[in-house]
Design an enzyme around this catalytic site. Structure first.
Site, PDB file in Angstrom:
ATOM      1  CG  HIS B 183      48.284  73.207  74.369  1.00 29.78           C
ATOM      2  ND1 HIS B 183      49.327  72.756  75.149  1.00 29.78           N
ATOM      3  CD2 HIS B 183      47.438  73.844  75.189  1.00 29.78           C
ATOM      4  CE1 HIS B 183      49.101  73.130  76.385  1.00 29.78           C
ATOM      5  NE2 HIS B 183      47.978  73.793  76.450  1.00 29.78           N
ATOM      6  NE  ARG B 326      60.840  60.037  63.689  1.00 28.35           N
ATOM      7  CZ  ARG B 326      59.579  59.825  63.352  1.00 28.35           C
ATOM      8  NH1 ARG B 326      59.190  58.618  63.004  1.00 28.35           N
ATOM      9  NH2 ARG B 326      58.705  60.798  63.378  1.00 28.35           N
ATOM     10  CD  GLU B 425      61.014  55.122  58.637  1.00 26.63           C
ATOM     11  OE1 GLU B 425      59.824  55.407  58.840  1.00 26.63           O
ATOM     12  OE2 GLU B 425      61.944  55.875  58.959  1.00 26.63           O
ATOM     13  CG  ASN B 448      52.410  54.145  60.916  1.00 23.47           C
ATOM     14  OD1 ASN B 448      52.091  53.038  61.325  1.00 23.47           O
ATOM     15  ND2 ASN B 448      52.212  55.244  61.611  1.00 23.47           N
ATOM     16  CG  ASP B 449      56.927  55.981  56.289  1.00 24.63           C
ATOM     17  OD1 ASP B 449      55.904  56.310  55.652  1.00 24.63           O
ATOM     18  OD2 ASP B 449      57.705  56.808  56.790  1.00 24.63           O
ATOM     19  NE  ARG B 459      52.541  56.735  56.460  1.00 26.88           N
ATOM     20  CZ  ARG B 459      52.927  57.602  57.365  1.00 26.88           C
ATOM     21  NH1 ARG B 459      52.068  58.097  58.223  1.00 26.88           N
ATOM     22  NH2 ARG B 459      54.167  58.010  57.421  1.00 26.88           N
ATOM     23  CB  CYS B 496      57.969  53.273  67.195  1.00 25.55           C
ATOM     24  SG  CYS B 496      58.891  53.629  65.709  1.00 25.55           S
TER      25      CYS B 496
END
Lengths: 96, 568
Positions: B183, B326, B425, B448-449, B459, B496
């Site tokens: 946060h 998503r 992905e 990323n994936d 990763r 994305c």
């Protein structure tokens, strides 16, 4: 209870809590807000435990989960209206 | 110099103010005059209640509901009954009476056979701590009245701490616990305040008033900096200021190349609170709303209502702009306590995301119904993660149709023609892109994936991290095929993953015809600036050259060369 010489009894009604999270903070605080509007004593009984419906801590500590049947007990001058309005609010899942 | 994890860029100078931590010891003390103790207790309680009321009045949404519940707890006579007993009947000091009185209430909640209730014990402990601080006249830092040039130090900043913070006076934030997405880190980035977290014992190392300088990018803290260190940081500060001023020009402008080719520049977000930053950086929509926050931050499955109100909040704040949600992407490495998933030998190849959802239809439906209902309040799109075959897409769409029918019977409004897309992905999906594109409305490439599955490199594994590169020619070929497949079927293709915001890759992606770039909000303006300096035709020529290369190093070199020649 003897009240001004008349034989009086508290009124009670069973109702099932349908909020998915049971009587957690938000629904509990809605219940307390509503119960506090009335003059009569209001209790909630689950199993062998009873809690004052005007105290959020007392209600939360009952740990009522979804689909649990509770007994609403009202005792005092505006008990009829109180029980009616509270049962209605519980059935409406406190507007959730 | 001290070092932590930099979570919000920028340089800050100022004097330390430490938000008190909670490990004080209250000793038993008998007093002569209980009336006086009672008066002190009542006054302290009233002061804390007043403070909370002020916070509750200044915020909205879920945070306000929490504050309202706090207030009701504070006004509940059964909270203070034990404390008052201890003062009146045992002649305990107000401090000690609060300590034992509140602890008895805390214990009741802690012992409850319900995780949610057990965590409410923390709320009551928080109230106790604030009353004690008041009674002990502890120099509690009033976050609304901080002097100018304050570097705030805390174990961890809570919602109630930041709600009333005067951001104009805070030049830096240092915390002991936190991460990039906690946060306080998000708040810091929203308000462009440098912030550093994971500084062990920060609340003990520093003293109120200490003069420090911090670098929020490198995570460096200089206590009483030397003149040399000061000059170094001042130089960085003026560079950042200059860059930011330069980027201001790109606020609210169209995203298009020099030769007029337009693309959509949108943001990735993790919680509804991030929307503020999205709007501030003038992103044109949300390309990825990770719905996991609803599931990870909770001790039990989030209800349809909870999800609905979070999605609705985002939909309304984005005011008609696209918001791609998503569906749940957990399992494998991202655990959910209440799902009780089995440990797997290969979590990344295992039971996760859409696979888990298609196997737990009730859980999936709860989310889909919540998204559909919220779609009535804005322009929401649904995206399924981890699609590897056409059957999964069909199955997911079938369940979505069932949810729509349910809502029809219940007469609940939703956007009837809500768009449905998938993440690309997994290499298998990229290779059958055209087939998939014929049965959905959009793609978003999750690099990323996609990289990890293409080059078979996990990763997070440090030992083989050199092999994990977005410039691998195979990855670029799969991106090209995905975009091509989408365009052949007449649907749009976005991205994305982190690659979408990569300065080197942006020209290549423009050349490949990518329609939408989704990235963290703080990268939006920089990306818009880069795109505005490009020419589509030149980018297309770059693609031709890059596609002939066989190594990641060569690709990276070529991309660097291009950027150096084209971007000022």
């Amino acid at each position: 209870m003897n009240f001004l010489g008349k034989e009086r009894k508290m009124i009670k009604e069973k109702v099932t809590i349908k909020n998915e999270t049971g009587l957690h903070a938000r629904p509990a605080s809605e219940l307390v807000k509503l119960a506090s509007k009335f003059k009569c004593n209001i209790n909630i009984a689950v199993g062998d435990k009873t809690a004052n419906a005007k105290s959020i801590l007392a209600i939360m500590s009952l740990g009522v989960k979804v689909n649990t049947e509770i007994e609403l007990q009202c005792d005092g001058e505006d008990e009829e209206t109180a029980i009616k309005e509270i049962i209605e609010a519980i059935n409406n899942k406190f507007g959730e | 110099m001290l070092k932590g994890k930099g979570v919000s860029n920028g340089v800050g100078f100022g004097n330390i103010a430490i938000l008190k931590n909670e490990d004080r010891v209250i000793e038993k003390k008998i007093v002569e005059n209980p009336e006086n103790e009672m008066k002190r207790f009542k006054e302290a309680l009233e002061e804390v209640t007043k403070e909370t009321q002020e916070i509750a009045n200044s915020i909205t949404g879920t945070e306000k509901e929490i504050m309202d519940a706090y207030l009701m707890i504070m006004q509940d006579p059964s909270l203070t009954m034990e404390t008052e007993n201890a003062i009146n009947n045992l002649n305990y000091s107000a401090e000690y009476a609060v300590e034992i009185g509140f602890n008895s209430v805390i214990q009741v909640f802690k012992n409850m056979d319900d995780e949610y209730m057990a965590t409410r014990a923390t709320d009551i402990a928080d109230i106790k701590n604030r009353i004690l601080a008041q009674l002990l006249n502890e120099e509690t830092i009033n976050t609304s009245k901080l002097p100018p040039n304050t570097i705030l130090v805390a174990k961890e900043l809570t919602t109630s701490d930041t709600a009333k913070l005067n951001f104009n006076h805070v030049t830096g934030i240092i915390t002991e616990i936190g991460g990039t997405n906690s946060h306080s880190s998000i708040m810091a980035r929203t308000h462009a305040i440098p912030a550093i977290t994971r500084v062990e014992d920060a609340t003990k190392i520093f003293r109120n008033g200490d003069y420090v300088a911090i670098d929020g990018m490198l995570g460096e803290i200089y206590l009483n900096p030397t003149e040399e260190e000061k000059q170094k940081l001042l130089k960085i500060q003026s560079q950042i200021l200059k860059e930011n001023e330069e980027l201001e020009k790109y606020k609210g402008t169209e995203t298009k190349t020099k030769d007029g080719y337009k693309v959509e520049l949108v943001a990735n977000i993790g919680t509804p609170a991030d929307v503020e930053l999205v709007l501030k950086n003038t992103a044109e929509g949300i390309g990825l709303l990770r719905s996991e926050f609803l599931y990870m931050d909770s001790d039990s499955m989030p209800t349809e209502e909870e999800q609905f109100s979070a999605y609705k909040e985002v939909a309304e704040k984005m005011n008609g702009k696209n918001v791609i949600i998503r569906t749940l992407d957990v399992g494998g490495d991202k655990e959910l306590k209440y799902l009780e998933l089995e440990k797997e030998a290969n979590p990344f190849l295992g039971y996760r995301a859409i696979r888990l959802c298609l196997d737990n239809i009730a859980l999936f439906k709860t989310q889909l119904r919540a998204i559909l209902r919220a779609s009535h309040y804005g322009n929401l799109l649904i995206m399924f993660p981890m699609i590897s075959s056409i059957e999964e897409l069909r199955e997911a769409k079938k369940i979505l149709e069932e949810c729509k029918k349910e809502l029809d019977t219940e007469n609940i409004p939703y956007k009837k023609d809500i768009k449905v897309g998938i993440m690309i992905e997994i290499p298998s999906a990229a290779l059958i892109a055209y087939g998939l594109a014929q049965e959905c409305d959009f793609f978003s490439i999750g690099t990323n994936d996609l990289i990890q599955y293409t080059v078979a490199v996990e990763r997070g594994n440090e030992k083989i991290s050199k092999l994990y590169t977005k410039y691998h020619p195979a990855v670029i070929k799969l991106i090209k095929d995905s975009i091509q497949g989408a365009h052949d079927a007449g649907i749009f293709c976005g991205m994305c993953g982190e690659a979408a915001g990569d300065e080197l890759l942006i020209p290549l992606l423009i050349g490949l015809g990518l329609d939408e770039f989704s990235m963290n909000s703080n990268k939006i303006l920089k990306a818009r600036k880069i795109i505005s300096q490009l020419e589509k035709s030149k980018c297309e020529k770059l693609v031709e050259k890059v596609l002939r290369l066989n190594s990641a190093n060569e690709v990276e070199k070529k991309l660097k060369e291009f950027i150096e020649n084209e971007i000022s």
